[in-house]
Design a protein around this motif. Structure first.
Motif, PDB file in Angstrom:
ATOM      1  N   SER A 125      46.122  57.667  64.041  1.00 44.18           N
ATOM      2  CA  SER A 125      46.701  56.332  64.203  1.00 44.18           C
ATOM      3  C   SER A 125      46.571  55.596  62.875  1.00 44.18           C
ATOM      4  O   SER A 125      45.933  56.082  61.939  1.00 44.18           O
ATOM      5  CB  SER A 125      46.007  55.551  65.326  1.00 44.18           C
ATOM      6  OG  SER A 125      44.649  55.324  65.014  1.00 44.18           O
ATOM      7  N   ARG A 126      47.164  54.427  62.805  1.00 43.67           N
ATOM      8  CA  ARG A 126      47.144  53.674  61.551  1.00 43.67           C
ATOM      9  C   ARG A 126      45.730  53.201  61.206  1.00 43.67           C
ATOM     10  O   ARG A 126      44.904  53.014  62.089  1.00 43.67           O
ATOM     11  CB  ARG A 126      48.096  52.482  61.647  1.00 43.67           C
ATOM     12  CG  ARG A 126      49.553  52.877  61.736  1.00 43.67           C
ATOM     13  CD  ARG A 126      50.459  51.664  61.763  1.00 43.67           C
ATOM     14  NE  ARG A 126      50.280  50.875  62.973  1.00 43.67           N
ATOM     15  CZ  ARG A 126      50.966  49.766  63.245  1.00 43.67           C
ATOM     16  NH1 ARG A 126      51.866  49.329  62.387  1.00 43.67           N
ATOM     17  NH2 ARG A 126      50.763  49.111  64.370  1.00 43.67           N
ATOM     18  N   PRO A 127      45.459  52.989  59.921  1.00 44.92           N
ATOM     19  CA  PRO A 127      44.114  52.575  59.519  1.00 44.92           C
ATOM     20  C   PRO A 127      43.872  51.085  59.706  1.00 44.92           C
ATOM     21  O   PRO A 127      44.804  50.280  59.727  1.00 44.92           O
ATOM     22  CB  PRO A 127      44.075  52.938  58.030  1.00 44.92           C
ATOM     23  CG  PRO A 127      45.494  52.792  57.585  1.00 44.92           C
ATOM     24  CD  PRO A 127      46.324  53.259  58.757  1.00 44.92           C
ATOM     25  N   GLY A 128      42.612  50.734  59.853  1.00 43.86           N
ATOM     26  CA  GLY A 128      42.172  49.352  59.867  1.00 43.86           C
ATOM     27  C   GLY A 128      40.904  49.254  59.034  1.00 43.86           C
ATOM     28  O   GLY A 128      40.221  50.261  58.801  1.00 43.86           O
ATOM     29  N   PHE A 129      40.590  48.060  58.574  1.00 45.94           N
ATOM     30  CA  PHE A 129      39.416  47.864  57.730  1.00 45.94           C
ATOM     31  C   PHE A 129      38.579  46.727  58.302  1.00 45.94           C
ATOM     32  O   PHE A 129      39.084  45.624  58.529  1.00 45.94           O
ATOM     33  CB  PHE A 129      39.843  47.555  56.292  1.00 45.94           C
ATOM     34  CG  PHE A 129      40.647  48.660  55.661  1.00 45.94           C
ATOM     35  CD1 PHE A 129      40.019  49.684  54.977  1.00 45.94           C
ATOM     36  CD2 PHE A 129      42.031  48.686  55.781  1.00 45.94           C
ATOM     37  CE1 PHE A 129      40.749  50.714  54.406  1.00 45.94           C
ATOM     38  CE2 PHE A 129      42.779  49.709  55.216  1.00 45.94           C
ATOM     39  CZ  PHE A 129      42.136  50.730  54.528  1.00 45.94           C
ATOM     40  N   VAL A 130      37.304  47.001  58.553  1.00 48.05           N
ATOM     41  CA  VAL A 130      36.409  46.001  59.142  1.00 48.05           C
ATOM     42  C   VAL A 130      35.086  45.997  58.387  1.00 48.05           C
ATOM     43  O   VAL A 130      34.727  46.974  57.723  1.00 48.05           O
ATOM     44  CB  VAL A 130      36.150  46.284  60.638  1.00 48.05           C
ATOM     45  CG1 VAL A 130      37.444  46.263  61.431  1.00 48.05           C
ATOM     46  CG2 VAL A 130      35.432  47.619  60.826  1.00 48.05           C
ATOM     47  N   ASN A 193      43.188  51.923  66.938  1.00 49.12           N
ATOM     48  CA  ASN A 193      42.646  51.773  68.291  1.00 49.12           C
ATOM     49  C   ASN A 193      41.214  51.251  68.264  1.00 49.12           C
ATOM     50  O   ASN A 193      40.847  50.373  69.051  1.00 49.12           O
ATOM     51  CB  ASN A 193      42.709  53.115  69.030  1.00 49.12           C
ATOM     52  CG  ASN A 193      44.127  53.531  69.344  1.00 49.12           C
ATOM     53  OD1 ASN A 193      44.809  52.905  70.134  1.00 49.12           O
ATOM     54  ND2 ASN A 193      44.582  54.599  68.708  1.00 49.12           N
ATOM     55  N   CYS A 194      40.407  51.781  67.353  1.00 52.27           N
ATOM     56  CA  CYS A 194      39.034  51.286  67.214  1.00 52.27           C
ATOM     57  C   CYS A 194      39.043  49.820  66.788  1.00 52.27           C
ATOM     58  O   CYS A 194      38.231  49.018  67.260  1.00 52.27           O
ATOM     59  CB  CYS A 194      38.272  52.114  66.183  1.00 52.27           C
ATOM     60  SG  CYS A 194      37.839  53.783  66.739  1.00 52.27           S
ATOM     61  N   TYR A 195      39.963  49.477  65.897  1.00 46.11           N
ATOM     62  CA  TYR A 195      40.079  48.100  65.404  1.00 46.11           C
ATOM     63  C   TYR A 195      40.280  47.129  66.563  1.00 46.11           C
ATOM     64  O   TYR A 195      39.598  46.103  66.669  1.00 46.11           O
ATOM     65  CB  TYR A 195      41.247  48.020  64.424  1.00 46.11           C
ATOM     66  CG  TYR A 195      41.473  46.655  63.817  1.00 46.11           C
ATOM     67  CD1 TYR A 195      40.915  46.319  62.586  1.00 46.11           C
ATOM     68  CD2 TYR A 195      42.267  45.703  64.461  1.00 46.11           C
ATOM     69  CE1 TYR A 195      41.131  45.070  62.016  1.00 46.11           C
ATOM     70  CE2 TYR A 195      42.483  44.455  63.905  1.00 46.11           C
ATOM     71  CZ  TYR A 195      41.916  44.142  62.681  1.00 46.11           C
ATOM     72  OH  TYR A 195      42.131  42.900  62.132  1.00 46.11           O
ATOM     73  N   PHE A 196      41.197  47.456  67.476  1.00 41.25           N
ATOM     74  CA  PHE A 196      41.496  46.524  68.559  1.00 41.25           C
ATOM     75  C   PHE A 196      40.457  46.570  69.681  1.00 41.25           C
ATOM     76  O   PHE A 196      40.331  45.609  70.441  1.00 41.25           O
ATOM     77  CB  PHE A 196      42.914  46.757  69.074  1.00 41.25           C
ATOM     78  CG  PHE A 196      43.949  46.176  68.155  1.00 41.25           C
ATOM     79  CD1 PHE A 196      44.229  44.819  68.179  1.00 41.25           C
ATOM     80  CD2 PHE A 196      44.597  46.970  67.227  1.00 41.25           C
ATOM     81  CE1 PHE A 196      45.151  44.262  67.313  1.00 41.25           C
ATOM     82  CE2 PHE A 196      45.520  46.428  66.353  1.00 41.25           C
ATOM     83  CZ  PHE A 196      45.796  45.069  66.393  1.00 41.25           C
ATOM     84  N   GLU A 197      39.714  47.649  69.771  1.00 42.30           N
ATOM     85  CA  GLU A 197      38.568  47.655  70.678  1.00 42.30           C
ATOM     86  C   GLU A 197      37.500  46.688  70.166  1.00 42.30           C
ATOM     87  O   GLU A 197      36.896  45.934  70.941  1.00 42.30           O
ATOM     88  CB  GLU A 197      37.999  49.071  70.795  1.00 42.30           C
ATOM     89  CG  GLU A 197      38.866  50.009  71.618  1.00 42.30           C
ATOM     90  CD  GLU A 197      38.311  51.422  71.672  1.00 42.30           C
ATOM     91  OE1 GLU A 197      37.228  51.657  71.075  1.00 42.30           O
ATOM     92  OE2 GLU A 197      38.948  52.286  72.296  1.00 42.30           O
ATOM     93  N   LEU A 198      37.284  46.697  68.859  1.00 42.31           N
ATOM     94  CA  LEU A 198      36.339  45.756  68.249  1.00 42.31           C
ATOM     95  C   LEU A 198      36.814  44.318  68.423  1.00 42.31           C
ATOM     96  O   LEU A 198      36.028  43.421  68.735  1.00 42.31           O
ATOM     97  CB  LEU A 198      36.177  46.077  66.759  1.00 42.31           C
ATOM     98  CG  LEU A 198      35.456  47.375  66.408  1.00 42.31           C
ATOM     99  CD1 LEU A 198      35.613  47.689  64.922  1.00 42.31           C
ATOM    100  CD2 LEU A 198      33.981  47.292  66.780  1.00 42.31           C
ATOM    101  N   LYS A 199      38.102  44.118  68.245  1.00 44.67           N
ATOM    102  CA  LYS A 199      38.660  42.771  68.379  1.00 44.67           C
ATOM    103  C   LYS A 199      38.505  42.257  69.803  1.00 44.67           C
ATOM    104  O   LYS A 199      38.078  41.111  70.023  1.00 44.67           O
ATOM    105  CB  LYS A 199      40.134  42.776  67.981  1.00 44.67           C
ATOM    106  CG  LYS A 199      40.803  41.409  68.095  1.00 44.67           C
ATOM    107  CD  LYS A 199      42.224  41.431  67.541  1.00 44.67           C
ATOM    108  CE  LYS A 199      42.841  40.037  67.612  1.00 44.67           C
ATOM    109  NZ  LYS A 199      44.184  39.981  66.986  1.00 44.67           N
ATOM    110  N   GLU A 200      38.830  43.082  70.780  1.00 43.26           N
ATOM    111  CA  GLU A 200      38.738  42.662  72.182  1.00 43.26           C
ATOM    112  C   GLU A 200      37.303  42.320  72.560  1.00 43.26           C
ATOM    113  O   GLU A 200      37.043  41.303  73.196  1.00 43.26           O
ATOM    114  CB  GLU A 200      39.270  43.770  73.089  1.00 43.26           C
ATOM    115  CG  GLU A 200      39.233  43.409  74.565  1.00 43.26           C
ATOM    116  CD  GLU A 200      39.777  44.512  75.449  1.00 43.26           C
ATOM    117  OE1 GLU A 200      39.973  44.252  76.646  1.00 43.26           O
ATOM    118  OE2 GLU A 200      39.994  45.632  74.946  1.00 43.26           O
ATOM    119  N   PHE A 201      36.361  43.147  72.156  1.00 46.28           N
ATOM    120  CA  PHE A 201      34.959  42.915  72.505  1.00 46.28           C
ATOM    121  C   PHE A 201      34.446  41.607  71.911  1.00 46.28           C
ATOM    122  O   PHE A 201      33.863  40.781  72.597  1.00 46.28           O
ATOM    123  CB  PHE A 201      34.093  44.072  72.011  1.00 46.28           C
ATOM    124  CG  PHE A 201      32.620  43.846  72.216  1.00 46.28           C
ATOM    125  CD1 PHE A 201      32.029  44.125  73.439  1.00 46.28           C
ATOM    126  CD2 PHE A 201      31.833  43.343  71.191  1.00 46.28           C
ATOM    127  CE1 PHE A 201      30.667  43.902  73.635  1.00 46.28           C
ATOM    128  CE2 PHE A 201      30.476  43.120  71.377  1.00 46.28           C
ATOM    129  CZ  PHE A 201      29.893  43.400  72.604  1.00 46.28           C
TER     130      PHE A 201
END
Length: 207
Positions: A125-130, A193-201
């Motif tokens: 999936s596309r990358p995200g940076f946190v 997907n991990c990015y938006f799991e972090l965002k939702e939490f």
């Protein structure tokens, strides 16, 4: 000798059949689906409206599993697909149309992989940076470079970027992202997907 050929498949969701409710729902009618490709089948709906085929124009209706294959075959013709398949999960049958198959080492697939992250949990999936502080264990706030939602289109130079409230305080103190604030944040790479799991939490817990 056995050979394993790794392939990547492009597919478009057609719809779902509920075994419990015995109903069909078109993908374009399903608000829970974030797949933008689902709207390709609005052309099928338009055809149904013009020719008064109720099952092609109604978003959901009483049905059976035979309708699933019949409607999928109609969509297969409209997209000039190369095949179709069904996946079952939690009493739901998901129908898909295959539009392309690529060998894993083909040029197109290699270009795709260069723009994506291979996540152990979610696949490509596309990358995200946190920042290093964000996780799904402790609420730390969720600051973003710009408002985002899952599946959104990004400009060529844009990425999903987020950091916690403490990182935001440090960034504001220094007036910008610089050596000190970036050192505190220790930005790490995640998948979309991990990015938006972090965002939702973090966002839900902040409300």
């Amino acid at each position: 000798m056995n050979y394993v050929v790794h392939m990547m498949v492009d597919n478009v969701p057609v719809g779902t059949y509920s075994q419990e409710k015995q109903t069909w729902m078109w993908s374009w009618f399903n608000d829970s689906s974030i797949e933008k490709s689902k709207y390709k089948f609005l052309i099928v709906k338009e055809f149904g409206v013009k020719n008064q085929y109720e099952k092609l124009q109604e978003g959901t209706f009483p049905s059976d599993e035979f309708d699933g294959w019949e409607l999928t075959s109609v969509c297969l013709d409209f997209l000039n697909g190369i095949g179709a398949y069904k996946v079952n999960s939690d009493h739901l049958d998901f129908y898909m149309v295959l539009t392309a198959v690529e060998e894993r080492n083909s040029k197109d697939v290699q270009q795709f992989r260069q723009k994506t992250v291979d996540c152990n949990q979610h696949g490509y999936s596309r990358p995200g940076f946190v920042c290093q502080h964000l996780d799904c264990k402790t609420v730390r706030g969720f600051q973003e470079a710009f408002d985002t939602y899952k599946g959104m289109e990004l400009a060529e130079d844009d990425d999903f970027q987020a950091w916690c409230d403490e990182c935001e305080k440090v960034r504001v103190e220094h007036g910008e992202w610089n050596e000190e604030s970036e050192s505190f944040a220790q930005i790490k790479l995640v998948c979309e997907n991990c990015y938006f799991e972090l965002k939702e939490f973090n966002q839900i817990s902040n409300n």
